[in-house]
Design a protein around this motif. Structure first.
Motif, PDB file in Angstrom:
ATOM      1  N   PHE A  54      -9.494   3.560  12.821  1.00  0.00           N
ATOM      2  CA  PHE A  54      -8.904   2.574  12.174  1.00  0.00           C
ATOM      3  C   PHE A  54      -8.224   3.046  10.948  1.00  0.00           C
ATOM      4  O   PHE A  54      -6.878   2.691  10.639  1.00  0.00           O
ATOM      5  N   PRO A 108      -9.642 -11.617  -0.692  1.00  0.00           N
ATOM      6  CA  PRO A 108      -8.978 -10.648   0.687  1.00  0.00           C
ATOM      7  C   PRO A 108      -7.857  -9.610  -0.003  1.00  0.00           C
ATOM      8  O   PRO A 108      -6.987 -10.036  -0.481  1.00  0.00           O
ATOM      9  N   GLN A 109      -8.078  -8.425   0.292  1.00  0.00           N
ATOM     10  CA  GLN A 109      -7.105  -7.370  -0.114  1.00  0.00           C
ATOM     11  C   GLN A 109      -7.134  -6.273   0.915  1.00  0.00           C
ATOM     12  O   GLN A 109      -8.244  -5.933   1.285  1.00  0.00           O
ATOM     13  N   LEU A 162      -6.237   2.941  21.705  1.00  0.00           N
ATOM     14  CA  LEU A 162      -6.243   1.446  21.481  1.00  0.00           C
ATOM     15  C   LEU A 162      -5.736   0.833  22.676  1.00  0.00           C
ATOM     16  O   LEU A 162      -6.278  -0.327  23.020  1.00  0.00           O
ATOM     17  N   GLU A 206      -9.841  -3.372   1.128  1.00  0.00           N
ATOM     18  CA  GLU A 206     -11.031  -3.541   2.374  1.00  0.00           C
ATOM     19  C   GLU A 206     -10.623  -2.504   3.253  1.00  0.00           C
ATOM     20  O   GLU A 206     -11.920  -2.233   3.882  1.00  0.00           O
ATOM     21  N   TRP A 207      -9.829  -1.963   3.546  1.00  0.00           N
ATOM     22  CA  TRP A 207      -9.568  -0.913   4.586  1.00  0.00           C
ATOM     23  C   TRP A 207     -10.327   0.125   4.175  1.00  0.00           C
ATOM     24  O   TRP A 207     -10.882   0.733   5.255  1.00  0.00           O
ATOM     25  N   ARG A 222      -3.976   3.231  10.522  1.00  0.00           N
ATOM     26  CA  ARG A 222      -3.090   2.755   9.478  1.00  0.00           C
ATOM     27  C   ARG A 222      -2.376   3.674   8.625  1.00  0.00           C
ATOM     28  O   ARG A 222      -1.175   3.237   8.160  1.00  0.00           O
ATOM     29  N   MET A 243      -8.344   0.588  25.180  1.00  0.00           N
ATOM     30  CA  MET A 243      -9.347  -0.071  24.974  1.00  0.00           C
ATOM     31  C   MET A 243      -9.003  -1.491  24.935  1.00  0.00           C
ATOM     32  O   MET A 243      -9.912  -2.376  25.590  1.00  0.00           O
ATOM     33  N   GLY A 262     -18.984   4.265  11.155  1.00  0.00           N
ATOM     34  CA  GLY A 262     -18.693   5.046  12.273  1.00  0.00           C
ATOM     35  C   GLY A 262     -17.397   5.693  12.539  1.00  0.00           C
ATOM     36  O   GLY A 262     -16.550   5.379  11.640  1.00  0.00           O
ATOM     37  N   VAL A 263     -17.312   6.508  13.520  1.00  0.00           N
ATOM     38  CA  VAL A 263     -16.086   7.070  13.997  1.00  0.00           C
ATOM     39  C   VAL A 263     -15.139   6.158  13.994  1.00  0.00           C
ATOM     40  O   VAL A 263     -13.927   6.351  13.547  1.00  0.00           O
ATOM     41  N   GLY A 264     -15.332   4.906  14.594  1.00  0.00           N
ATOM     42  CA  GLY A 264     -14.147   3.997  14.976  1.00  0.00           C
ATOM     43  C   GLY A 264     -13.539   3.623  13.537  1.00  0.00           C
ATOM     44  O   GLY A 264     -12.248   3.069  13.445  1.00  0.00           O
ATOM     45  N   GLY A 265     -14.355   3.488  12.407  1.00  0.00           N
ATOM     46  CA  GLY A 265     -13.704   3.226  11.109  1.00  0.00           C
ATOM     47  C   GLY A 265     -12.960   4.329  10.602  1.00  0.00           C
ATOM     48  O   GLY A 265     -11.667   4.036   9.970  1.00  0.00           O
ATOM     49  N   ALA A 321     -13.053   0.348   2.554  1.00  0.00           N
ATOM     50  CA  ALA A 321     -14.651   0.111   2.424  1.00  0.00           C
ATOM     51  C   ALA A 321     -15.260   0.251   3.837  1.00  0.00           C
ATOM     52  O   ALA A 321     -15.897  -0.465   4.198  1.00  0.00           O
ATOM     53  N   PHE A 322     -15.033   1.452   4.389  1.00  0.00           N
ATOM     54  CA  PHE A 322     -15.612   1.729   5.689  1.00  0.00           C
ATOM     55  C   PHE A 322     -16.944   2.944   5.602  1.00  0.00           C
ATOM     56  O   PHE A 322     -17.509   3.163   6.499  1.00  0.00           O
ATOM     57  N   SER A 323     -16.964   3.493   4.201  1.00  0.00           N
ATOM     58  CA  SER A 323     -17.757   4.541   4.294  1.00  0.00           C
ATOM     59  C   SER A 323     -19.312   4.300   4.915  1.00  0.00           C
ATOM     60  O   SER A 323     -19.751   3.158   5.051  1.00  0.00           O
TER      61      SER A 323
END
Lengths: 237, 133
Positions: free
Chosen positions: B34, B16-17, B98, B20-21, B38, B101, B28-31, B23-25
């Motif tokens: 996010f 876990p690191q 957010l 990983e934030w 951050r 939502m 979607g738009v939500g990524g 690693a969203f490519s």
């Protein structure tokens, strides 16, 4: 028939370690799926490992990363990827056993305690009322337990204690349709720091879900239920 | 090797690191929302300490503080301040998205809400830049 290059992640503890990518050239037809390609390659290399079962997107076992995106290999046509090179990798955030096979134990350790019933009341067609002896139509829940949502979630990647989108979505389904389950207990399970409040609403889970479970939307549903207290009397139904 | 000798190799465990934030490519738009939320949050934390460092010039006397203010008038710093306004505007507006939502409002329209927040933040930043330059 077109030729496509496949780069496949290979890992065998103690044998292919560190992992590497093996490259293959495969001729594909318009209907060829990624799973078809893997099965074809396995004829020449029986050490290539991957999970699969039904071949039609209902068992949820062949989840993997194809060109960086979580998909079910059996319903992903290579031609639809519109690329000459296809990279196939195992799902993220889960223990890797071999090549494309991940250990689903952590998934089920979080998913099963929620106790979601596997059947749900079916949607009705206005002109199709069930016979008297049937009472109500039922169908299976949408979730295939494929684990794509866990792989796509950036929070699961940075916090292994997070309950995760699949278990939270299952909890939301219990709240929506308890079918005898104890709703307050399930709500207490998810009303924790590592439960529905850990989600950061990236909604990647809903983006990759192959069966429109919409885990992200269901996590937001849980938050609303907990914030407004509408489920404290024992659920909506 | 017989079956008794065989030990299933331990699986390769994911580490876990925070990377990983990223690693969203290809999703979607939500990524993107996010990740931007951050990153802008981290910028704001950094700015808090920078702000305190600037104010600490007061402790060195009026002349030191005046010199710091003169430095702050330079075009480079003003440009950075415009960037800061963009950061605050996006973080605040996406934060409202957010919260909505979380109350179950606009969940199915979360992508459209992101673009609303993004465009509004860009508009506010443009207005601020016009006023500042």
């Amino acid at each position: 028939m077109a030729e496509v290059t496949f780069k496949i992640y290979r890992y065998k503890p103690g044998a292919i370690d560190p992992p590497r990518y093996d490259t293959y050239r495969v001729s594909i037809e318009p209907h060829t799926t990624v799973l078809d390609v893997l099965e074809h390659l396995r004829l020449d290399d029986p050490t290539l490992t991957y999970r699969h079962s039904c071949h039609h997107g209902s068992c949820g076992t062949c989840g993997m990363l194809v060109n960086g995106k979580e998909v079910l290999a059996c319903v992903t046509r290579v031609a639809d990827l519109k690329t000459d090179t296809v990279v196939i990798e195992p799902l993220r955030h889960q223990p890797l056993i071999s090549d494309l096979v991940v250990d689903m134990t952590p998934f089920f350790e979080k998913y099963e305690p929620v106790g979601m019933p596997y059947i749900r009341e079916s949607e009705y067609l206005p002109h199709s009322q069930p016979p008297e002896e049937v009472g109500a139509y039922t169908r299976f829940e949408n979730c295939l337990e494929c684990g794509l949502c866990l792989s796509a979630c950036p929070v699961v990647g940075s916090d292994p204690d997070y309950l995760g989108p699949a278990a939270l979505a299952a909890a939301a389904r219990v709240v929506q349709e308890p079918r005898g389950q104890d709703v307050p207990t399930v709500l207490a399970m998810v009303d924790t720091e590592e439960g529905c409040w850990r989600c950061h609403a990236a909604m990647e889970c809903s983006e990759v879900c192959p069966n429109d479970v919409d885990p992200g939307g269901l996590i937001m549903f849980l938050r609303r239920e907990l914030l407004t207290g509408t489920s404290r009397s024992g659920g909506k139904r | 090797m017989n079956a008794e000798e065989y030990r299933r190799p331990a699986p390769r465990l994911p580490a876990p690191q925070a990377k990983e934030w990223l690693a969203f490519s290809k999703r979607g738009v939500g990524g993107w929302a996010f990740l931007l939320h951050r990153l802008t949050g981290l910028v704001l934390v950094f700015y808090l300490f920078l702000h305190l460092a600037v104010l600490s010039a007061l402790a060195r006397g009026p002349q030191a503080y005046q010199a710091m203010l003169a430095f702050m008038d330079s075009p480079l710093i003003v440009a950075l301040e415009v960037g800061l306004i963009a950061t605050i505007a996006f973080h605040a507006l996406n934060g409202i998205r957010l919260v909505l939502m979380g109350f179950g409002v606009g969940v199915r329209a979360h992508k459209a809400l992101f673009w609303v927040a993004f465009v509004l933040a860009a508009g506010l930043t443009a207005l601020a830049a016009l006023a500042m330059f």
